[in-house]
Enzyme design. Structure first.
Site, mmCIF file in Angstrom:
data_model
loop_
_atom_site.group_PDB
_atom_site.id
_atom_site.type_symbol
_atom_site.label_atom_id
_atom_site.label_comp_id
_atom_site.label_asym_id
_atom_site.label_seq_id
_atom_site.Cartn_x
_atom_site.Cartn_y
_atom_site.Cartn_z
ATOM 1 N N HIS A 180 -6.297 -36.112 40.397
ATOM 2 C CA HIS A 180 -7.420 -36.408 40.259
ATOM 3 C C HIS A 180 -8.336 -35.031 40.054
ATOM 4 O O HIS A 180 -8.226 -34.027 40.647
ATOM 5 C CB HIS A 180 -7.964 -36.866 41.391
ATOM 6 C CG HIS A 180 -9.633 -37.451 41.346
ATOM 7 N ND1 HIS A 180 -10.245 -37.070 42.191
ATOM 8 C CD2 HIS A 180 -10.049 -38.343 40.468
ATOM 9 C CE1 HIS A 180 -11.673 -37.403 42.202
ATOM 10 N NE2 HIS A 180 -11.318 -38.371 41.108
ATOM 11 N N HIS A 184 -17.861 -41.625 36.434
ATOM 12 C CA HIS A 184 -16.357 -42.471 36.380
ATOM 13 C C HIS A 184 -16.687 -43.824 35.452
ATOM 14 O O HIS A 184 -15.662 -44.397 35.146
ATOM 15 C CB HIS A 184 -16.238 -43.037 37.772
ATOM 16 C CG HIS A 184 -15.662 -41.816 38.619
ATOM 17 N ND1 HIS A 184 -16.591 -40.901 39.442
ATOM 18 C CD2 HIS A 184 -14.379 -41.206 38.612
ATOM 19 C CE1 HIS A 184 -15.771 -40.020 39.907
ATOM 20 N NE2 HIS A 184 -14.302 -39.970 39.443
ATOM 21 N N ARG A 205 -25.975 -25.771 38.798
ATOM 22 C CA ARG A 205 -24.822 -26.571 38.445
ATOM 23 C C ARG A 205 -23.928 -26.909 39.338
ATOM 24 O O ARG A 205 -23.332 -26.052 40.009
ATOM 25 C CB ARG A 205 -24.028 -25.702 37.414
ATOM 26 C CG ARG A 205 -22.964 -26.369 36.658
ATOM 27 C CD ARG A 205 -23.149 -27.592 36.178
ATOM 28 N NE ARG A 205 -22.067 -28.452 35.554
ATOM 29 C CZ ARG A 205 -21.611 -29.472 35.834
ATOM 30 N NH1 ARG A 205 -22.230 -29.984 36.999
ATOM 31 N NH2 ARG A 205 -20.768 -29.895 35.056
ATOM 32 N N CYS A 245 -23.620 -20.980 32.543
ATOM 33 C CA CYS A 245 -22.549 -22.045 32.434
ATOM 34 C C CYS A 245 -21.999 -22.264 31.026
ATOM 35 O O CYS A 245 -22.777 -21.743 30.071
ATOM 36 C CB CYS A 245 -23.547 -23.396 32.430
ATOM 37 S SG CYS A 245 -22.275 -24.792 32.808
ATOM 38 N N TYR A 277 -14.174 -26.253 31.096
ATOM 39 C CA TYR A 277 -14.396 -25.000 30.673
ATOM 40 C C TYR A 277 -13.261 -24.349 29.948
ATOM 41 O O TYR A 277 -12.834 -23.093 30.317
ATOM 42 C CB TYR A 277 -14.555 -24.310 32.377
ATOM 43 C CG TYR A 277 -15.663 -25.073 33.006
ATOM 44 C CD1 TYR A 277 -16.856 -25.142 32.472
ATOM 45 C CD2 TYR A 277 -15.241 -25.304 34.214
ATOM 46 C CE1 TYR A 277 -17.744 -25.761 33.030
ATOM 47 C CE2 TYR A 277 -16.427 -26.133 34.946
ATOM 48 C CZ TYR A 277 -17.598 -26.460 34.169
ATOM 49 O OH TYR A 277 -18.656 -26.895 34.910
HETATM 50 N N1 MTE Z 1 -19.016 -23.677 43.084
HETATM 51 C C1 MTE Z 1 -18.958 -24.800 43.825
HETATM 52 N N2 MTE Z 1 -18.065 -24.578 45.170
HETATM 53 N N3 MTE Z 1 -19.106 -26.175 43.253
HETATM 54 C C2 MTE Z 1 -19.666 -26.058 42.002
HETATM 55 O O1 MTE Z 1 -19.974 -27.259 41.628
HETATM 56 N N4 MTE Z 1 -20.132 -24.985 39.964
HETATM 57 C C3 MTE Z 1 -19.838 -23.851 39.175
HETATM 58 C C4 MTE Z 1 -20.024 -22.456 39.697
HETATM 59 N N5 MTE Z 1 -19.317 -22.563 41.178
HETATM 60 C C5 MTE Z 1 -19.933 -24.998 41.249
HETATM 61 C C6 MTE Z 1 -19.384 -23.795 41.786
HETATM 62 C C7 MTE Z 1 -20.290 -23.838 37.738
HETATM 63 S S1 MTE Z 1 -19.690 -24.932 36.899
HETATM 64 C C8 MTE Z 1 -21.622 -23.033 37.659
HETATM 65 S S2 MTE Z 1 -22.173 -22.833 35.907
HETATM 66 C C9 MTE Z 1 -22.010 -22.280 38.770
HETATM 67 O O2 MTE Z 1 -21.497 -22.225 39.955
HETATM 68 C C10 MTE Z 1 -23.500 -22.237 38.655
HETATM 69 O O3 MTE Z 1 -24.019 -21.492 39.655
HETATM 70 P P1 MTE Z 1 -25.661 -21.818 40.251
HETATM 71 O O4 MTE Z 1 -26.012 -23.271 40.412
HETATM 72 O O5 MTE Z 1 -25.752 -21.022 41.330
HETATM 73 O O6 MTE Z 1 -26.380 -21.527 39.045
#
Ligand code: MTE
Length: 722
Positions: free
Chosen positions: A150, A174, A252, A302, A453
């Site tokens: 998952h 989903h 994000r 991102c 990604y």
């Molecule tokens: N870390 C955690 N624990 N959970 C998350 O959803 N998102 C990632 C990253 N780290 C994420 C994460 C993604 S896809 C991005 S683009 C960045 O955190 C965004 O960081 P920000 O929200 O501080 O801009």
């Protein structure tokens, strides 16, 4: 006589699922895993199965959990039903007797070859069971094999033993055919008709709202999804200052914001697992007290930044349709990951030792080869990603375990109390709410490392080869236009960084003045250098607005002043060396002025390499354009009279001479990642007749871009790249 579940029991079922606090969340995009073949399911012994034709056996009573664990404030429940549920509490778990005179069960004409399960059977397959089950609609699924595959990891266990629907109502991603197809592969049977309501479904469930503790957000942010929160700053705020204020930094999230009590933040623990299995634990206090503290000024971006550009210009992409604001720049404070790994006992082979290029780890004692290893990072809510160990250990790589952002503790949205900051890499690797670090010979197995990604060839279409594509790490070069001012706006000094005096006094071109600008310092005392405070004479000689006596507009307009601003950034610590601007769709080019935010003494720029963005600005004159009458505007904007518009373009080049591709079509990928083609904004003049409120004259339309003197471009419009 058939067994019937009385309605109170049905309502009480809602409470059974309430608050599964220790499970870590719910994922919300999916990948395919090989399901166990149905015949294997059919052959396994089941606690209670019936066929449609037979009478369902009684299910042993479920022991009552303590009432405390079942009561929640109304605000914690999604979907209501609380009152009915509380009323029904006394019936929870009771073995339901046959009821004399009860109406007979509805006819069950579902596939008779599959077993029927009572809801009480499903309850036993909760998160603690080795064989977790879920209910969807009137069907039962054994998700044992899905958990590891998952995308959200074992977050799915939050729904185990009950209906997954309330979670999917929250994580609406989903609700797609694709996810449904995956789930269908795990189907093992149906809910017994005895447990179905008149609508043919089991009773609705209430669950704790996992987002209820999310922090408040700045209303200026443009929200793409509220739960989980995904938002970007509006263009007028995005690069107004060199450092993005914390409250405007793009957000994000894949899930909710984990709760860490402020008072106990220093007790937050991050564990470090070494390749030999040794585990070391550090509290945040340990990190702050035992290691040198460093500052690094770095962009987070991102990989989906500018995805809506790729969609508009090249085709449908899956994912949040970010504008140009899934990028922000901040000054981070923390300790070096390399220092902590060394303290934890990680032994690394000398960089000078020969390294095999076949991916296998060279032999040689306990020391590991940094080029063949990865550092897996996991957050409190289950998000995970990894970076190459070589990046983590690079003394000039500046990877931080950060606890500060722009001089303040990390805000909750940005990882409080601890996050990884991996400068120069895609921000997906900068894991927030960091709780676990594993040095491993393989990449993180998370969805976000393996099935997200990544980017693909434009030939790969909707079903790319995920395994073949490497995970995105270092980011390519990109740039964007964030502000445009045309005509009267420029003449009237409405461009924040031009100022009336400088606009009126200097020469006619800005393009050759790259070295003249100087950072204006911290006028507001916040450590943030404001674009408006940067004192530099951007050249522009105002001209009178053209007009004719008989009409508010001339038939065409020449050399109208235009001012533009934006950002440029490249990954890997590569500095931006040039920003090219075109005012005619790429036929002719000029160069923008690069704002030197890092040049002044006391500037907020830290780090071994160029991890921050470069802001740029430009002043020039538009080519001659016909001015259609207001009534012609629709036709012009829609391409009927294309000559009435011109396209502004920006592209950047970094110090390695990497530059942006011309078209998104050449880099199209279904995930819309790395949308770095030339950024284009179309501007169109039109003649607006006079009315009681305003004088008639030339006005301008453009896209969403910040500035003045124009309305919004038609939303449905697509500007085709050449
Ligand atoms: N870390 C955690 N624990 N959970 C998350 O959803 N998102 C990632 C990253 N780290 C994420 C994460 C993604 S896809 C991005 S683009 C960045 O955190 C965004 O960081 P920000 O929200 O501080 O801009």
């Amino acid at each position: 006589m058939a067994t019937r579940t009385p309605r109170p029991f049905a309502a009480a079922a809602a409470l059974r699922q309430f608050v599964r606090r220790d499970a870590s969340g719910v994922g919300f995009s999916c990948r395919l895993a090989r399901p166990r073949p149905r015949h294997l399911h059919a052959g396994r012994s089941r606690p209670s199965t019936t066929s449609a034709a037979t009478h369902p056996p009684k299910v042993p009573a479920t022991p009552r959990p303590p009432f405390q664990s079942r009561v929640a404030p109304v605000s914690l429940l999604i979907g209501g039903g609380l009152f009915a549920s509380v009323l029904a509490y006394n019936h929870l778990g009771d073995d339901q007797p046959d009821i004399e005179g009860a109406p007979s069960l509805p006819k069950d004409d579902r596939d008779p070859s599959l077993p029927r399960y009572r809801i009480a059977d499903v309850r036993k397959h909760d998160a603690s069971s080795p064989e977790p089950w879920v209910i969807f609609e009137d069907k039962v699924y054994d998700i044992t094999d899905w958990v590891s595959a998952h995308p959200g990891g074992d977050v799915i266990l939050r729904a185990a033993g009950a209906s997954i629907e309330p979670y999917w109502n929250i994580f609406t991603i989903h609700k797609s055919k694709h996810v449904r197809e995956i789930l269908d592969q795990y189907m093992i049977g149906f809910i017994d008709v005895a447990d179905l309501g008149p609508d043919g479904r089991p009773p609705a469930e209430s669950i704790e709202d996992p987002f209820v503790h999310d922090p408040p957000r700045d209303p200026r942010l443009i929200t793409h999804t509220a739960r989980p929160r995904n938002a970007e700053p509006p263009n007028e705020e995005l690069d107004r200052s060199f450092l993005t204020p914390n409250e405007l930094f793009y957000i994000r999230h894949h899930m909710w914001v984990p709760v860490v009590e402020e008072a106990r933040a220093d007790e937050h623990v991050v564990s470090i697992e070494l390749p030999d299995g040794d585990v070391k634990r550090y509290t945040l206090r340990d990190l702050k007290e035992r290691f040198p503290i460093h500052k690094v000024t770095a962009v987070l971006q991102c990989s989906g930044n500018r995805r809506n550009d790729m969609t508009r210009h090249a085709g449908k992409t899956n994912g949040l349709q970010w504008g140009v604001g899934a990028i922000s720049n901040a000054e981070w404070e923390g300790v070096r990951l390399s220092d902590v790994l060394a303290d934890a006992g990680l032994q690394v082979r000398e960089a000078t030792a020969p390294t095999r290029r076949d991916g296998s780890a060279p032999s040689g004692g306990d020391a590991v080869d940094a080029n063949a290893m990865h550092v897996q990072l996991t957050g409190l809510e289950a998000y995970g990603a990894s970076i190459p160990l070589a990046k983590a250990l690079d003394p000039r790589g500046d990877v931080l375990l950060a606890f500060g952002m722009n001089g303040k503790p990390l805000p909750r949205d940005h990882g409080f109390p601890l996050r990884a900051v991996v400068p120069g890499h895609v921000a997906a690797r900068s894991v927030k709410w960091l709780s676990k670090i594993v040095v491993s010979d393989e990449e993180s197995t998370s969805q976000w490392q393996r099935r997200d990604y990544k980017s693909f060839g434009p030939n790969e279409g909707p079903h790319p080869n995920w395994d073949r594509a490497p995970a995105i790490q270092e980011m390519p070069v990109t740039s964007a236009i964030t502000g445009v001012w045309v005509g009267e706006c420029v003449r009237k000094g409405r461009v924040p960084w031009m100022g009336g005096a400088s606009a009126a006094s200097s020469s006619s071109s800005s393009s050759s003045s790259n070295s003249n600008n100087r950072g204006g310092g911290n006028a507001n005392g916040s450590g943030i250098v404001d674009m408006a405070a940067v004192s530099h004479n951007v050249g522009f000689t105002p001209t009178a607005a053209p007009s004719t006596a008989s009409s508010p507009c001339p038939p065409s307009i020449s050399a109208e002043p235009i001012a533009m601003q934006g950002y440029a950034y490249s990954g890997g610590g590569r500095a931006i060396s040039r920003v090219d601007v075109s005012l005619d769709g790429g036929k002719t080019w000029d160069q923008a002025e690069l704002v030197d935010d890092c040049a002044s003494p006391g500037s907020p720029c830290y780090g071994s390499k160029t991890w921050a963005w470069r802001r740029w600005r430009y002043v020039g004159r538009l080519p001659t354009l016909p001015v259609p009458a207001a009534e012609d505007r629709r036709g012009a904007d829609k391409g009927g009279d294309r000559k009435a518009c011109t396209t502004l373009v920006v592209k950047a080049t970094d110090e390695a001479y990497n530059t942006q591709p011309e078209s998104h079509r050449g880099i199209y990928n279904v995930r819309g990642n790395l949308a770095t083609a030339w950024h284009r904004v179309r501007v169109c003049p039109r003649c607006t007749p006079a009315d009681e409120k305003r004088e008639g004259g030339v006005t301008w339309s453009t896209g969403e871009t910040y500035g003045c003197g124009f309305g919004k471009e038609d939303q449905g419009e697509t500007t085709r790249e050449k």
